[in-house]
Scaffold this motif. Sequence first.
Motif: not given
Length: 281
Positions: A42-44, A87-98
């Motif tokens: 999805l482009t956006p 994974d200790e090097t990852v502080s934040g996880i975001l799954v882009q919606l939709p």
Amino acid sequence: MILIDGKKAAAELRAELKEEVAELKSKHNKVPGLTVILIGDLTPSQIYVRNKEKSANEVGLKSEVIKYPDSVEEKTVLEKIQELNNDETVSGILVQLPLPKHIDKQKVIEAIDPSKDVDGFHPMNVGNLSSGYESSIPCTPLGCYLLIKKIEPNLSGKKAVVVGRSNLNGKPMTQLLLKENCTVTITHSKTKDLKAECLEADIIVAAVGIPELVRGDWVKKDSIVIDVGINKTDNGIVGDVHFDEVSKNAKALTPVPGGVGPMTIACLLKNTIDCFKRSQI
Ligand code: NAP
């Protein structure tokens, strides 16, 4: 009328965050890391993710984008989230919606470790926010909140009207304003007389998705009006607030574009850094 310059506020916030990252690096010998999972083409979504990555790099975060095709199995995504949780090097996880239809959004949100949930969508963070405890706060309402506080540092006793009750915007916005001791009315599509509600408000936050819904004669003099809406029309992008009309009455108003939008990404970076700091305690 004060034009609330979200671009400038976001640039100032990013500059503060850049300094903070440098301090964290010298103290802990590592930097916060943000991982974004992008599914489909999805482009956006691609544009949002590109902007998030660019901003993360700008403030010195470690940033990574994991891309999957539309056809990816839900199981693959859930396993990847589990791996990132550990994974200790990852502080934040975001799954882009939709997400594509065959992937259960709620399952994905709940798979993310709440301590790494930089979107603030996990039920644990939603509950913590509504209980007044420390939590990740959804980025757009957090950005709105910071813009309002720039105009009016003391919100105690103010009457606020939030238009829209989505989990993404309206509901967390309500919690943030309540925490500041505002008297908050949350309105939605079944509200009987939205104009009358808005006319009572010292602060209006409109997050609806209807172009120029909030009109000039809906706002009282000296109100602060925050326009979350991003609506594509034949005349270009417009907000949920009729800018020309409302700017004649309001004390302060965010433009669209250039208001809330830039703050959303800056707040994502802030949330990533806050998750990192909490993990170091
Ligand atoms: P959403 O999930 O579609 O929710 C819209 C809300 O508006 C619902 O609660 C709905 O009520 C309410 N509503 C609909 N018609 C209404 C009416 N006539 N009067 C009063 N309330 C009404 O939308 P969202 O995700 O919160 O997004 C809202 C807008 O913000 C969109 O334009 C979106 O593109 C934009 N947005 C901007 C940013 C940013 O960074 N600036 C980020 C996210 C979203 P019901 O609950 O009764 O259906």
